[in-house]
Design a protein around this motif. Structure first.
Motif, PDB file in Angstrom:
ATOM      1  N   ALA A 299       0.867  -1.182   0.000  1.00 57.19           N
ATOM      2  CA  ALA A 299       0.000   0.000   0.000  1.00 57.19           C
ATOM      3  C   ALA A 299       0.904   1.233   0.000  1.00 57.19           C
ATOM      4  O   ALA A 299       1.762   1.368   0.870  1.00 57.19           O
ATOM      5  CB  ALA A 299      -0.895  -0.010   1.226  1.00 57.19           C
ATOM      6  N   ILE A 300       0.697   2.101  -0.998  1.00 57.04           N
ATOM      7  CA  ILE A 300       1.543   3.305  -1.098  1.00 57.04           C
ATOM      8  C   ILE A 300       0.702   4.528  -0.742  1.00 57.04           C
ATOM      9  O   ILE A 300      -0.350   4.760  -1.341  1.00 57.04           O
ATOM     10  CB  ILE A 300       2.095   3.481  -2.530  1.00 57.04           C
ATOM     11  CG1 ILE A 300       2.747   2.191  -3.034  1.00 57.04           C
ATOM     12  CG2 ILE A 300       3.087   4.636  -2.582  1.00 57.04           C
ATOM     13  CD1 ILE A 300       3.227   2.283  -4.493  1.00 57.04           C
ATOM     14  N   SER A 301       1.174   5.307   0.207  1.00 55.06           N
ATOM     15  CA  SER A 301       0.473   6.543   0.563  1.00 55.06           C
ATOM     16  C   SER A 301       1.473   7.489   1.219  1.00 55.06           C
ATOM     17  O   SER A 301       2.050   7.152   2.246  1.00 55.06           O
ATOM     18  CB  SER A 301      -0.666   6.238   1.538  1.00 55.06           C
ATOM     19  OG  SER A 301      -1.184   7.439   2.073  1.00 55.06           O
ATOM     20  N   GLN A 302       1.652   8.658   0.609  1.00 56.46           N
ATOM     21  CA  GLN A 302       2.643   9.581   1.201  1.00 56.46           C
ATOM     22  C   GLN A 302       2.225   9.954   2.610  1.00 56.46           C
ATOM     23  O   GLN A 302       3.027   9.930   3.525  1.00 56.46           O
ATOM     24  CB  GLN A 302       2.914  10.781   0.288  1.00 56.46           C
ATOM     25  CG  GLN A 302       2.059  12.041   0.426  1.00 56.46           C
ATOM     26  CD  GLN A 302       2.375  12.891   1.627  1.00 56.46           C
ATOM     27  OE1 GLN A 302       3.507  12.858   2.157  1.00 56.46           O
ATOM     28  NE2 GLN A 302       1.416  13.636   2.112  1.00 56.46           N
ATOM     29  N   SER A 303       0.955  10.266   2.795  1.00 53.03           N
ATOM     30  CA  SER A 303       0.495  10.679   4.128  1.00 53.03           C
ATOM     31  C   SER A 303       0.352   9.486   5.062  1.00 53.03           C
ATOM     32  O   SER A 303       0.477   9.618   6.268  1.00 53.03           O
ATOM     33  CB  SER A 303      -0.865  11.373   4.012  1.00 53.03           C
ATOM     34  OG  SER A 303      -1.816  10.461   3.465  1.00 53.03           O
ATOM     35  N   GLY A 304       0.031   8.334   4.477  1.00 52.42           N
ATOM     36  CA  GLY A 304      -0.253   7.157   5.299  1.00 52.42           C
ATOM     37  C   GLY A 304      -1.579   7.278   6.020  1.00 52.42           C
ATOM     38  O   GLY A 304      -1.881   6.502   6.922  1.00 52.42           O
ATOM     39  N   GLU A 305      -2.383   8.276   5.644  1.00 50.95           N
ATOM     40  CA  GLU A 305      -3.655   8.505   6.327  1.00 50.95           C
ATOM     41  C   GLU A 305      -4.831   8.459   5.357  1.00 50.95           C
ATOM     42  O   GLU A 305      -5.977   8.596   5.792  1.00 50.95           O
ATOM     43  CB  GLU A 305      -3.656   9.880   7.031  1.00 50.95           C
ATOM     44  CG  GLU A 305      -2.513  10.114   7.998  1.00 50.95           C
ATOM     45  CD  GLU A 305      -2.587   9.281   9.276  1.00 50.95           C
ATOM     46  OE1 GLU A 305      -3.697   8.850   9.647  1.00 50.95           O
ATOM     47  OE2 GLU A 305      -1.518   9.040   9.893  1.00 50.95           O
TER      48      GLU A 305
ATOM     49  N   VAL B 244       5.332   9.447   5.976  1.00 47.87           N
ATOM     50  CA  VAL B 244       5.159   9.928   7.348  1.00 47.87           C
ATOM     51  C   VAL B 244       5.428   8.781   8.317  1.00 47.87           C
ATOM     52  O   VAL B 244       4.714   7.770   8.302  1.00 47.87           O
ATOM     53  CB  VAL B 244       3.736  10.487   7.551  1.00 47.87           C
ATOM     54  CG1 VAL B 244       3.556  10.982   8.975  1.00 47.87           C
ATOM     55  CG2 VAL B 244       3.466  11.604   6.559  1.00 47.87           C
ATOM     56  N   VAL B 245       6.454   8.972   9.125  1.00 45.09           N
ATOM     57  CA  VAL B 245       6.818   7.919  10.075  1.00 45.09           C
ATOM     58  C   VAL B 245       5.693   7.724  11.089  1.00 45.09           C
ATOM     59  O   VAL B 245       5.101   8.690  11.580  1.00 45.09           O
ATOM     60  CB  VAL B 245       8.149   8.282  10.772  1.00 45.09           C
ATOM     61  CG1 VAL B 245       8.452   7.311  11.903  1.00 45.09           C
ATOM     62  CG2 VAL B 245       9.280   8.253   9.760  1.00 45.09           C
ATOM     63  N   ASP B 246       5.390   6.457  11.321  1.00 41.93           N
ATOM     64  CA  ASP B 246       4.374   6.102  12.304  1.00 41.93           C
ATOM     65  C   ASP B 246       2.969   6.542  11.899  1.00 41.93           C
ATOM     66  O   ASP B 246       2.105   6.725  12.756  1.00 41.93           O
ATOM     67  CB  ASP B 246       4.736   6.702  13.671  1.00 41.93           C
ATOM     68  CG  ASP B 246       4.335   5.765  14.801  1.00 41.93           C
ATOM     69  OD1 ASP B 246       4.351   4.545  14.580  1.00 41.93           O
ATOM     70  OD2 ASP B 246       3.991   6.259  15.885  1.00 41.93           O
ATOM     71  N   SER B 247       2.748   6.733  10.612  1.00 42.20           N
ATOM     72  CA  SER B 247       1.403   7.087  10.129  1.00 42.20           C
ATOM     73  C   SER B 247       0.471   5.901  10.390  1.00 42.20           C
ATOM     74  O   SER B 247       0.923   4.799  10.732  1.00 42.20           O
ATOM     75  CB  SER B 247       1.458   7.392   8.631  1.00 42.20           C
ATOM     76  OG  SER B 247       1.940   6.252   7.939  1.00 42.20           O
ATOM     77  N   ALA B 248      -0.815   6.126  10.177  1.00 40.83           N
ATOM     78  CA  ALA B 248      -1.786   5.033  10.410  1.00 40.83           C
ATOM     79  C   ALA B 248      -1.422   3.827   9.542  1.00 40.83           C
ATOM     80  O   ALA B 248      -1.491   2.680   9.996  1.00 40.83           O
ATOM     81  CB  ALA B 248      -3.186   5.529  10.098  1.00 40.83           C
TER      82      ALA B 248
ATOM     83  N   THR C 100      -4.542  15.713   2.358  1.00 40.81           N
ATOM     84  CA  THR C 100      -4.793  14.332   2.787  1.00 40.81           C
ATOM     85  C   THR C 100      -6.295  14.105   2.812  1.00 40.81           C
ATOM     86  O   THR C 100      -7.039  14.889   3.409  1.00 40.81           O
ATOM     87  CB  THR C 100      -4.193  14.112   4.187  1.00 40.81           C
ATOM     88  OG1 THR C 100      -2.813  14.444   4.122  1.00 40.81           O
ATOM     89  CG2 THR C 100      -4.324  12.664   4.619  1.00 40.81           C
ATOM     90  N   VAL C 101      -6.718  13.039   2.153  1.00 37.45           N
ATOM     91  CA  VAL C 101      -8.150  12.809   1.994  1.00 37.45           C
ATOM     92  C   VAL C 101      -8.580  11.700   2.961  1.00 37.45           C
ATOM     93  O   VAL C 101      -8.262  10.532   2.761  1.00 37.45           O
ATOM     94  CB  VAL C 101      -8.484  12.435   0.537  1.00 37.45           C
ATOM     95  CG1 VAL C 101      -9.991  12.293   0.362  1.00 37.45           C
ATOM     96  CG2 VAL C 101      -7.945  13.497  -0.413  1.00 37.45           C
ATOM     97  N   THR C 102      -9.290  12.095   4.001  1.00 31.94           N
ATOM     98  CA  THR C 102      -9.651  11.130   5.042  1.00 31.94           C
ATOM     99  C   THR C 102     -11.137  10.787   5.021  1.00 31.94           C
ATOM    100  O   THR C 102     -11.709  10.385   6.024  1.00 31.94           O
ATOM    101  CB  THR C 102      -9.238  11.662   6.429  1.00 31.94           C
ATOM    102  OG1 THR C 102      -9.783  12.970   6.564  1.00 31.94           O
ATOM    103  CG2 THR C 102      -7.744  11.724   6.592  1.00 31.94           C
ATOM    104  N   VAL C 103     -11.754  10.995   3.862  1.00 37.04           N
ATOM    105  CA  VAL C 103     -13.146  10.543   3.692  1.00 37.04           C
ATOM    106  C   VAL C 103     -13.200   9.599   2.500  1.00 37.04           C
ATOM    107  O   VAL C 103     -12.413   9.708   1.573  1.00 37.04           O
ATOM    108  CB  VAL C 103     -14.120  11.727   3.439  1.00 37.04           C
ATOM    109  CG1 VAL C 103     -14.288  12.546   4.680  1.00 37.04           C
ATOM    110  CG2 VAL C 103     -13.632  12.590   2.278  1.00 37.04           C
ATOM    111  N   GLU C 104     -14.175   8.679   2.550  1.00 36.62           N
ATOM    112  CA  GLU C 104     -14.315   7.738   1.429  1.00 36.62           C
ATOM    113  C   GLU C 104     -15.135   8.354   0.311  1.00 36.62           C
ATOM    114  O   GLU C 104     -15.368   7.869  -0.723  1.00 36.62           O
ATOM    115  CB  GLU C 104     -14.979   6.462   1.925  1.00 36.62           C
ATOM    116  CG  GLU C 104     -13.973   5.517   2.578  1.00 36.62           C
ATOM    117  CD  GLU C 104     -14.552   4.137   2.762  1.00 36.62           C
ATOM    118  OE1 GLU C 104     -14.791   3.462   1.748  1.00 36.62           O
ATOM    119  OE2 GLU C 104     -14.761   3.750   3.930  1.00 36.62           O
TER     120      GLU C 104
END
Ligand code: AGP
Length: 607
Positions: free
Chosen positions: A345-351, A375-379, A603-607
């Motif tokens: 899974a690739i995500s710069q934000s990890g969120e 982002v270290v320790d991202s979700a 960062t997009v945190t909605v579906e």
């Protein structure tokens, strides 16, 4: 990428450090801390979180401070918690260090220190430096720092204090920025000018491989052999906002120009002198990696384009079948996953929630999950069985640039690593590719030099509203990314397409006034792409071609943009840079805010 501030002088030290660090928060904001030399001891105050969290703790501090250093962190080694936050001290607490960069040989140095009795508290590479300085307590601080600089490999900007010398901060620089602000009876040390701009506009440039002694009324600069160097003085002409952007007009442009350094950081410590890929950090058993029989790569937006490149790389180098999915679609197609599946899974934000949910779904089906995050320790990092960090540093511009090229490099490293573990490429072939990977920072540097040429070219397109970006094989994800960049920041219709697919329909849209950008760097398909571009030219499109130096592309293009010759797939990294610049110049010519394009969130945190 982190922010460092140091101060020696008569002002209340915290009144300099706190605002200074706040101005550097754009460099990193997962934890922060200060070390205050109060003469009989060094007081360290640090916490996970942002500067506002640190300020809450500082509120409890009372005492007269003689000098201090502070740090705002963007984690590279170790989770962003209060233990890993800087400053770090030696065993006695008498020496304290803040650091920006990566100590590449930290695990080797740490092992030696452990064998000589040192105990480590954090998971950072920086703590190694603190213990080394502690061991050199008999030397003048500047000599100790010089010695450490000669032993530690990689990028280092340091600010170091010792309890016994409260009117002294020693700085050192190699590969990461550090400047001195010169005041009247006071001096400042910082990663970047905004940290001291409200106090002084006089600065001293510190070149790479230099150590500097900073006292209230003097500075002394030397090289790593101990030879004294005449400091170069400059006056800062920028205002605050420009200074935060390092003199660039926008964060996006700054981040485009940070790519050579970001890519070098992604590679740091991950390739060996002998041409092997070293990803010990993955902590995924080789037997497990050998047992994998299928790979899935999932991501959204720009990160999905990195996934597209990853498919070509992993299939070519490991012969494993790879499926790629837009993360928001993955769960709904009922993919066939089991314990022999590897999901990346690739995500710069990890969120990004679409990617996170897809990753969680894959894990629930028994698949093995590698997260690739900036982002270290991202979700995502916490969810994954193993993580590979891209180390691009914080990206403020909404449009991904340096995080994309570092994702490409991270996926190339991962692809080669899988090939190495599974024995699908011979060591000689890996060695050659590893060598070529290390050329990328310099090659990207070269491409950045053609920014003006691209600006002049796009200056002719103020009325153009239709663009196509075409490529085949490894050039296809580059074309897709070029189109996405233009859409999101310049608000024009831009289609990314597989060049060979145009004749099956979309070619009907090509007419005079449509700009068609072709990418032709992948040796397997270059000539075919050129033929496809001839088809666009025959329909009166304006043709721009991204091609490698030395390639004869005939008369197909109205304009050819040359990038350095490179190996297939690795070339994606250089080929995308002109397209980032192209989008940038089209958007800025229209007067648009490229850092905050309309309707978008970083960062997009909605579906
Ligand atoms: C790219 O310029 C955009 N910011 C967007 O497509 C982004 O890549 C996407 O939202 C995924 O973000 P992530 O990498 O943080 O998961």
């Amino acid at each position: 990428m982190c922010g460092i501030v140091g101060y020696v002088g008569p002002r209340p030290v915290l009144d300099v450090l706190v605002p200074g660090l706040t101005h550097l928060e754009y460099r990193g904001y997962d934890s922060a801390g200060v070390a205050l030399n109060v003469g009989d001891r060094i007081e360290v105050i640090k916490t996970a979180g942002r500067m506002s969290d640190l300020e809450d703790l500082i509120g409890y501090f009372e005492g007269d401070v003689i000098s201090g250093v502070g740090h705002t962190r963007w984690a590279t080694h170790g989770a962003p918690n209060s233990v890993n936050a800087h400053p770090h001290t030696d065993a006695s607490g008498d020496a304290v260090v803040v650091h920006n960069g990566i100590v590449e040989n930290w695990s080797e140095l740490k092992q030696k220190l452990i064998e000589s009795g040192h105990e480590f508290r954090s998971q950072t590479d920086t703590e190694v430096v603190a213990h080394m300085i502690g061991d050199l307590a008999d030397l003048p601080l500047v000599e100790a720092v010089r010695q450490v600089m000669n032993e530690a490999e990689g990028a280092l900007a340091l600010a170091v204090m010792r309890r016994s010398e409260p009117e002294l901060i020693v700085g050192a620089r190699r590969g990461s920025p550090l400047v001195v602000g010169r005041g009247d009876g006071e001096n400042f040390l910082a990663s970047d000018i905004p940290a001291f701009l409200e106090h002084t506009r006089e600065m001293v440039v510190i070149d790479d491989n230099r150590v500097i002694e900073v006292r209230p009324t003097s500075i002394r600069l030397m090289d790593l052999e101990g030879n004294e160097i005449e400091p170069e003085h400059r006056k800062v002409e920028w205002d605050f906002e420009a200074a935060e952007k390092g003199g660039y007009d926008t964060f996006m442009l700054k981040e485009i120009y940070e790519q050579p350094k970001a890519i070098a950081d992604t590679l740091a410590g991950r390739v060996s002198q002998s041409g092997r890929v070293v990803l010990n950090e993955l902590e995924m058993d080789d037997r497990l990696l050998r047992a994998i029989d299928k790979v899935f790569v999932i991501a959204c937006g720009t990160s999905y384009h990195a996934a597209m490149m990853a498919k070509y790389a992993i299939e070519r180098w490991t012969r494993l079948p790879v499926e790629i999915d837009i993360a928001s679609e993955f769960r709904y197609r009922d993919p066939v996953l089991d314990s022999r599946s590897l999901v990346i899974a690739i995500s710069q934000s990890g969120e990004t929630i679409d990617t996170l949910e897809a990753a969680r779904y894959a894990k629930a089906q028994g698949a093995n999950l590698i997260g690739v995050s900036n982002v270290v320790d991202s979700a995502l990092a916490r969810e994954a069985d193993a993580v590979l960090y891209t180390r691009a540093g914080p990206e403020i511009g909404v449009a991904a640039t340096k995080t994309f090229t570092t994702q490409l490099v991270a996926m190339q490293l991962l692809g080669l690593y899988l090939a190495q573990v599974r024995g699908t490429l011979d060591p000689g072939a890996i060695e050659v590719m590893v060598r070529d990977l290390t050329l990328l920072p310099g090659q990207v540097e070269e491409v950045l030099e053609i920014s003006d040429e691209i600006r002049r070219l796009t200056g002719q397109w103020s009325d153009v509203n239709d663009y196509f970006f075409l490529g085949r094989s490894g050039d296809f994800p580059v074309a897709m990314e070029g189109a996405l960049k233009l859409k999101e920041i310049a608000y024009v219709r831009a289609e990314g397409y597989a060049a060979g697919e145009m004749k099956h329909g979309p070619i009907a849209l090509i007419e005079k006034g449509v700009v068609v950008v072709g990418v032709a760097t992948d040796s397997h398909v270059k000539t075919k792409t050129l033929s496809n571009m001839q088809e666009m030219k025959a329909r009166d499109g304006t043709i721009v071609l991204i091609a490698e130096n030395g390639d004869d592309v005939g008369d197909v293009a109205d304009h050819v943009i040359k990038v350095p010759e490179g190996r297939d797939l690795l070339c994606t990294v250089t080929a995308v840079v002109p397209l980032q610049l192209l989008a940038y110049h089209v958007a800025t010519a229209k007067g648009l805010d490229v850092d905050k394009p309309r309707n978008l969130a970083k960062t997009v945190t909605v579906e």
